[in-house]
Design a protein around this motif. Structure first.
Motif, PDB file in Angstrom:
ATOM      1  N   LYS A   1      13.223  -8.920  -1.245  1.00 18.44           N
ATOM      2  CA  LYS A   1      13.356  -8.040  -0.101  1.00 18.44           C
ATOM      3  C   LYS A   1      13.012  -6.695  -0.552  1.00 18.44           C
ATOM      4  O   LYS A   1      13.774  -6.099  -1.267  1.00 18.44           O
ATOM      5  CB  LYS A   1      14.483  -8.268   0.540  1.00 18.44           C
TER       6      LYS A   1
ATOM      7  N   ALA B   1       0.960 -11.350  -1.268  1.00 21.19           N
ATOM      8  CA  ALA B   1       2.445 -11.131  -0.542  1.00 21.19           C
ATOM      9  C   ALA B   1       2.618  -9.693  -0.075  1.00 21.19           C
ATOM     10  O   ALA B   1       3.106  -9.680   1.087  1.00 21.19           O
ATOM     11  CB  ALA B   1       3.488 -11.229  -1.766  1.00 21.19           C
TER      12      ALA B   1
ATOM     13  N   ASN C   1       2.760  -8.907   4.175  1.00 16.32           N
ATOM     14  CA  ASN C   1       3.948  -8.075   4.675  1.00 16.32           C
ATOM     15  C   ASN C   1       3.443  -6.899   5.582  1.00 16.32           C
ATOM     16  O   ASN C   1       4.553  -6.226   5.824  1.00 16.32           O
ATOM     17  CB  ASN C   1       4.994  -8.197   3.887  1.00 16.32           C
ATOM     18  N   ASN C   2       2.297  -6.563   5.220  1.00 18.54           N
ATOM     19  CA  ASN C   2       2.051  -5.033   5.815  1.00 18.54           C
ATOM     20  C   ASN C   2       2.666  -4.256   5.031  1.00 18.54           C
ATOM     21  O   ASN C   2       2.977  -3.127   5.939  1.00 18.54           O
ATOM     22  CB  ASN C   2       1.955  -5.313   7.362  1.00 18.54           C
ATOM     23  N   MET C   3       2.894  -4.172   3.827  1.00 18.75           N
ATOM     24  CA  MET C   3       3.621  -3.073   3.153  1.00 18.75           C
ATOM     25  C   MET C   3       2.684  -2.240   2.512  1.00 18.75           C
ATOM     26  O   MET C   3       1.629  -2.680   1.921  1.00 18.75           O
ATOM     27  CB  MET C   3       4.517  -3.702   2.205  1.00 18.75           C
TER      28      MET C   3
END
Length: 446
Positions: free
Chosen positions: A150, A190, A194-196
């Protein structure tokens, strides 16, 4: 996309990063940086340029100057530019590349920076530099904990993914690097899912190969011959008088033996005393006295020879003394030279091709032997101060073998000329029997 394409030169041009030594460090690691949100522009470095830690710190300051950042550091145990040259399929065999996910990440990123040679030392590391610039504690993650990870995008995050390196064979290197590339692909996928926003780096904790090479700036630019470095040459033994040096001797080995089965003692490895030596205009005596009780003396004499109309010196005798017993060796063969020259011989011995003949008047020392290797001596005319004069060598131009060859060739030539002369003297018959004419009669009654 243009920046990402430029960074792929790392995988397509094996000679692009040839080490020309423009920096001061012999150990470097490559560093690849890519991001999905943009990076500051970096000027293209010339081939062979080594990026210093100060230059990297300045670039990271401009890259992470404002706002929270999420950085993925793929830190491999060992990595060098040669790993890309060998395993990236750079010779057109892209299907053999073990860095396919890494290449795909560079191509899909909005911008990327490639540092082929980053200065490396034990005291500094990219991880500590990132921790300082981000102000965030590093978090160690791996592929197994990725699904449970997270990330709080409101603060800066430093995620370190440690990757192993091969140590045995090339086959294991292929497998290990392909597995590392698969892990890089999983993390990038990944983060994209997660559009990070993130910045990723791939480098080594230390180089896998270190090539020590001096800088071209400090090298001679012309052509030169390679030559083996000579070991340190020991100085000659020199006996001095008030006017300067009088006798000089040098030998690689001064071997002596007191038994028929040679157990050699090398006196050249010891430091002698020269107190009993003396010299004048016609006689020179060099006495080497050693702490072991052994004494070695060289007696030389200078004479005028009317035939050559010049002075010559000869080594008349060599004496070896030990425990009160003395053996004399007479220099009967070939140990002579013009008085202003030195004498040199590769081997001066008393038992094989002897230049020093044992004195038979002393039977107690018949088993004593001398063997001097690379021997040079001068007892007169030392006008060069600390250097030997021109050396007269014991190896003559015409040896016994050469003379035998010349005589044999001359004899064979003489036989050939005599045979040719006899063949040329043969005459043919000037009268023949004619079948149509009268028969030649030879009277037989007389």
């Amino acid at each position: 996309m243009a920046a990402a394409t430029a960074s792929l030169l790392l995988f397509s041009t094996p000679l692009f990063f040839a080490f020309f030594g423009t920096g001061n460090s012999d150990a470097q690691v490559p560093l690849l940086i890519w991001s999905n949100k943009g990076l500051p522009a970096q000027a293209s470095a010339p081939a062979g340029h080594i990026t210093s830690n100060e230059q990297l710190a300045a670039y990271l300051t401009s890259a992470f100057g404002s706002g929270p950042q999420t950085v993925l550091l793929f830190l491999q145990d060992r990595l060098s530019i040669e790993d890309f040259t060998v395993f990236a399929g750079v010779f057109g065999n892209k299907q053999d590349s073990v860095f396919q996910n890494l290449e795909a990440a560079l191509q899909s990123s909005s911008s990327s920076v490639t540092l082929p040679a980053l200065e490396w030392s034990h005291s500094t590391s990219v991880a500590s530099l990132l921790e300082e610039k981000l102000g965030a504690s590093p978090v160690l993650v791996d592929a197994d904990t990725l699904s449970h990870l997270k990330i709080d995008a409101s603060v800066s995050n430093l995620l370190i993914i440690n990757l192993p390196y091969c140590t045995v064979s090339q086959k294991s290197c292929l497998e290990v690097l392909r597995s590392n590339d698969h892990i890089i692909g999983k993390f990038v996928t990944a983060m994209e899912a997660n559009n990070m926003s993130y910045t990723a780096m791939y480098t080594g904790a230390q180089p896998s190969r270190v090539i020590s090479q001096p800088a071209v700036m400090n090298q001679h630019a012309g052509r030169s011959l390679f030559q083996a470095v000579d070991p340190e040459v020991k100085p000659p033994i020199m006996f001095n008088v008030s006017g300067g040096p009088c006798i000089m001797l040098w030998a690689q080995n001064l071997n002596i033996s007191f038994s028929a089965t040679p157990q050699w003692i090398d006196l050249a490895a010891q430091t002698p005393s020269l107190e009993e030596s003396l010299c004048n205009g016609t006689n020179s005596l060099l006495v080497l006295s050693y702490a072991s009780g052994v004494k070695l003396s060289f007696a030389m004499n200078k004479r005028f020879y009317p035939v050559s109309a010049r002075d010559w010196f000869t080594l008349d005798s060599v004496q070896l003394e030990s425990n009160g017993t003395t053996a004399s060796f007479i220099g009967r063969r070939g140990i002579y030279a013009p008085a202003e020259y030195s004498f040199h011989c590769q081997s001066v011995s008393s038992f094989r091709d002897a230049l020093l003949v044992p004195d038979i008047t002393n039977p107690n020392t018949s088993d004593w032997r001398l063997n001097f290797i690379d021997f040079q001596i001068q007892g007169f005319g030392l006008s060069n101060e600390t250097d030997f004069s021109y050396a007269s060598d014991c190896a003559g131009f015409f040896t016994a073998g050469i003379w035998m060859g010349l005589l044999t060739s001359f004899l064979m030539l003489l036989i050939f000329v005599y045979g040719l002369h006899m063949i040329m003297q043969l005459n043919t018959m000037d009268r023949f029997d004619d079948s149509k004419g009268p028969v030649i009669s030879v009277p037989q009654s007389e």
